[in-house]
Write an enzyme that holds these catalytic residues in place. Structure first.
Site, short mmCIF file in Angstrom:
data_model
loop_
_atom_site.label_atom_id
_atom_site.label_comp_id
_atom_site.label_asym_id
_atom_site.label_seq_id
_atom_site.Cartn_x
_atom_site.Cartn_y
_atom_site.Cartn_z
N HIS A 39 0.83 -1.21 0.00
CA HIS A 39 0.00 0.00 0.00
C HIS A 39 0.87 1.27 0.00
O HIS A 39 0.59 2.22 -0.73
CB HIS A 39 -0.89 0.04 1.24
CG HIS A 39 -1.84 -1.11 1.38
ND1 HIS A 39 -1.84 -1.95 2.47
CD2 HIS A 39 -2.83 -1.57 0.57
CE1 HIS A 39 -2.80 -2.86 2.33
NE2 HIS A 39 -3.41 -2.66 1.19
N ARG A 190 -3.91 -10.27 4.04
CA ARG A 190 -4.39 -11.60 4.45
C ARG A 190 -3.25 -12.56 4.83
O ARG A 190 -3.53 -13.64 5.35
CB ARG A 190 -5.25 -12.21 3.35
CG ARG A 190 -6.60 -11.50 3.21
CD ARG A 190 -7.52 -12.22 2.23
NE ARG A 190 -8.89 -11.76 2.33
CZ ARG A 190 -9.47 -10.90 1.48
NH1 ARG A 190 -8.79 -10.42 0.47
NH2 ARG A 190 -10.73 -10.54 1.65
#
Ligand code: AMP
Length: 280
Positions: A39, A190
């Protein structure tokens, strides 16, 4: 730098109106939080193109099916804002759910084309309608000049690019190469679900599709290369949703040898679903 945190559309628009008045350009980085270096790389790339960067954090219920991990999706708002500030994001927009889906909301943005390529859409039928609906709203709410998306979610990148084009949303969607761990595993929020043993096995998803890409470059046909990768992953204990080779632009099955190709995969390791892709 401490980024400004806003939770309402009105506050977001006050900030962006000020930037516009000052003649500044800005990029948006849509995320679901649990910020990692994948990100923050999108923030870094946004800063190269625009004067300001907005990161949005919204765990979008509409893109999760009832049996998926919405309730346990990792959340760490304070940590996220710190990391985004360090990366240089000027503003973090964490909308209250009613800013995205107010009472009476009844619109769905739904695409064909890349959203019906038979990849993620086949295994997560609700996913892209959820993604395109929320991303259309975030594009319109922010009014950004650029939107930064990761190649990690390759089909999603193609889908949101097509959506912005089809709906004449004046935003340039920019795809950024996947940020990886040292052993090649794609960074993902995840990955925290993986046990220690699964984490070691997980690198096989990248290595198997990289080998497939190499074999295709070496002359092997695309179907055999995908089958070999599937077999390798199954032998290592993965439950494979798909390993496939597609046209890198349209995501259609390949027609001839000189088109740009992408090897794209999704597989389960225990209770964790991993996706990855590489260029041929
Ligand atoms: P997410 O929060 O997982 O929905 O991802 C938000 C954005 O970050 C999407 O555009 C993703 O493709 C991108 N992203 C996630 N992981 C990575 C990664 N490892 N490298 C580059 N971009 C990523």
């Amino acid at each position: 730098m401490k980024p400004k945190l806003v939770r309402s559309l009105a506050a977001l628009r006050r900030e962006t109106a000020r930037w516009r008045k000052d003649g500044l350009s800005y990029a948006v980085v849509p995320t679901m939080g649990a910020i990692h270096s994948g990100h923050t790389q999108l923030v870094t790339e946004g800063l190269k193109r625009a004067d300001r960067v907005i990161t949005t954090i919204f765990v979008n219920p509409r893109q999760f099916a009832a049996n998926e991990d919405l309730a346990k999706y990792p959340r760490d708002e304070d940590g996220d804002v710190l990391k985004l500030g360090k990366a240089g994001s000027h503003l973090v927009y964490i909308p209250e759910p009613e800013e995205i889906y107010p009472a009476g909301f009844c619109t769905t943005v739904s695409l064909a084309g890349p959203a019906k390529a038979g990849l993620e859409d086949k295994f997560r039928p609700q996913f892209f309608d959820g993604v395109t609906t929320v991303v259309a709203k975030l594009f319109i709410q922010t009014g950004a000049d650029y939107a930064m998306f990761g190649e990690k979610d390759y089909q999603q990148l193609k889908v949101v690019t097509q959506m912005a084009r089809d709906l004449d949303i004046p935003i340039e969607v920019v795809g950024i190469p996947t940020v990886r761990e040292e052993d090649g595993l794609a960074k993902s929020s995840r990955n925290v679900y993986l046990s220690k043993q699964e984490r070691q096995q997980a690198l096989a998803i990248h290595s198997s599709i990289s080998h497939a890409a190499e074999r295709i470059r070496g002359g092997l046909d695309t179907q055999s290369a995908a089958q070999l990768a599937t077999r390798t992953l199954m032998a290592l204990g993965f439950q494979v949703d798909y390993v496939t080779v597609r046209n890198a632009e349209t995501l259609a099955p390949p027609q001839h040898r000189d088109e740009p190709l992408r090897v794209i995969a999704a597989a389960w390791l225990g209770k964790t679903r991993l996706i990855d892709n590489v260029a041929v």
